[in-house]
Design an enzyme around this catalytic site. Structure first.
Site, PDB file in Angstrom:
ATOM      1  N   HIS A  91       0.835  -1.208   0.000  1.00  0.00           N
ATOM      2  CA  HIS A  91       0.000   0.000   0.000  1.00  0.00           C
ATOM      3  C   HIS A  91       0.863   1.249   0.000  1.00  0.00           C
ATOM      4  CE1 HIS A  91       1.077  -0.467   4.222  1.00  0.00           C
ATOM      5  NE2 HIS A  91       0.829   0.801   4.368  1.00  0.00           N
ATOM      6  N   ASP A  93       0.566   5.037   1.898  1.00  0.00           N
ATOM      7  CA  ASP A  93      -0.160   5.461   3.094  1.00  0.00           C
ATOM      8  C   ASP A  93      -1.346   6.389   2.781  1.00  0.00           C
ATOM      9  OD1 ASP A  93       1.283   3.984   4.966  1.00  0.00           O
ATOM     10  OD2 ASP A  93       2.784   5.563   5.265  1.00  0.00           O
ATOM     11  N   HIS A 245       4.712   0.271   0.146  1.00  0.00           N
ATOM     12  CA  HIS A 245       5.470  -0.491   1.132  1.00  0.00           C
ATOM     13  C   HIS A 245       4.625  -1.620   1.696  1.00  0.00           C
ATOM     14  CE1 HIS A 245       3.565   2.899   3.157  1.00  0.00           C
ATOM     15  NE2 HIS A 245       3.485   2.138   4.241  1.00  0.00           N
ATOM     16  N   ARG A 260       5.137   6.328  13.459  1.00  0.00           N
ATOM     17  CA  ARG A 260       5.045   6.960  12.144  1.00  0.00           C
ATOM     18  C   ARG A 260       4.578   8.404  12.274  1.00  0.00           C
ATOM     19  NH1 ARG A 260       0.680   4.691   7.911  1.00  0.00           N
ATOM     20  NH2 ARG A 260      -0.575   6.535   8.391  1.00  0.00           N
TER      21      ARG A 260
HETATM   22 FE   LIG Z   1       1.945   2.072   5.723  1.00  0.00          FE
END
Ligand SMILES: [Fe+2]
Length: 294
Positions: A91, A93, A245, A260
């Site tokens: 995917h 983000d 990723h 994150r």
């Molecule tokens: Fe992600």
């Protein structure tokens, strides 16, 4: 002394001996645009330093449109791979909103003894790998991205996965993005699909799946991948406009904790300059300062 070393032929560079916050921004951004993903070894940033690092690239988003942040840290998303909620799906983000993050940063607090790597793919290289007729076909396609699908597959703990899915889809988003996105800083074209892309505009569900699978195979070719093997204290930054990723679910029940922080991105545009548009849901103004409603 700062050392910069390429990690793959098509993506990734490793930087050692540098404080990510001390590197001049032009150099930092230039490295990111060129390599798409940078791995800062032994950076050992704390929450504040990671926020400062991400903010060098622009205004920050909140942690996530629906998933709660780290306690008391509205801009930091905990990534801790509890049973049933691992991101072992390719995917990009938050592409289900109209203005997905431009840049994502991750830092490792706890890493398993084996496994738990992060794979990052260069979607511009994938686009260049397409045979001419497929590339021209892709240029004209649009995909609807949504958060309302089985992103977190039930693993051993189906209840936890169901609970997570409920949180993840507390607000539902559907956004149409061009399948080929033109990078706003470099003009480079890349395949902008990944797991949230569930349907192609004008095609049936079955046709969409077949075409997306065909295009996605180019993204995940081994040539286009970087594998980040984490050490505690490492910081990774990737260009979310032109990568995908995947976090392999291969570390059993060992703990793994990353954090994150993402940088707000603008409205994607395709090869004709046409911009992404909302199909349903809101503009996610509670999540990103660059929200655009129409
Ligand atoms: Fe992600």
């Amino acid at each position: 002394m700062t050392e910069i070393r390429r990690l793959g032929g098509r993506i990734g560079a490793e930087i050692t001996g540098a404080d990510p916050n001390a590197l001049p921004f032009d150099e930092l951004n230039g490295l990111l645009l060129e390599h798409k993903a940078l791995v800062f070894r032994g950076a050992h940033l704390d929450d504040d330093a990671q926020l400062r690092f991400a903010a060098r690239f622009g205004a920050l988003t909140r942690a996530h449109p629906t998933v709660p942040p780290v306690e008391g840290r509205p801009d930091i998303l905990p990534v801790n791979g509890e049973e049933g909620i691992r991101s072992n799906v390719w995917h990009t983000d938050v592409t289900f909103v109209r203005t997905p993050p431009a840049v994502s940063t991750l830092r490792a607090l706890v890493v398993p003894a084996y496994g738990g790597n992060t794979l990052i793919a260069n979607s511009a290289a994938a686009y260049r790998d397409l045979p001419d007729p497929l590339r021209e076909f892709a240029d004209r396609l649009w995909a609807v991205h949504t958060n309302d699908y089985d992103y977190a597959l039930p693993r051993t703990n189906a209840d936890k996965a169901a609970e997570y899915r409920e949180v993840f889809t507390a607000r539902r988003y559907e956004t149409a993005h061009p399948v080929v996105r033109v990078h706003p800083e470099t003009g480079e074209r890349g395949l902008f699909i990944g797991g949230f892309a569930q349907k192609l505009v004008g095609l049936s569900g079955t046709e969409s799946r077949d075409v997306l699978r065909l295009l996605q195979k180019y993204v995940t070719r081994p040539e286009n991948l970087l594998r980040v093997v984490w050490n505690v204290g490492d910081v990774v930054v990737f260009d979310n406009r032109i990568t995908q990723h995947y976090a392999p679910d291969d570390y059993g029940d060992q703990p793994r904790e990353l954090r994150r922080v993402t940088v707000a991105g603008d409205v994607p545009a395709g090869v004709t300059g046409e911009e992404s548009y909302i199909v349903s849901g809101d503009d996610a103004a509670h999540y990103t300062p660059l929200a655009v409603a129409s």
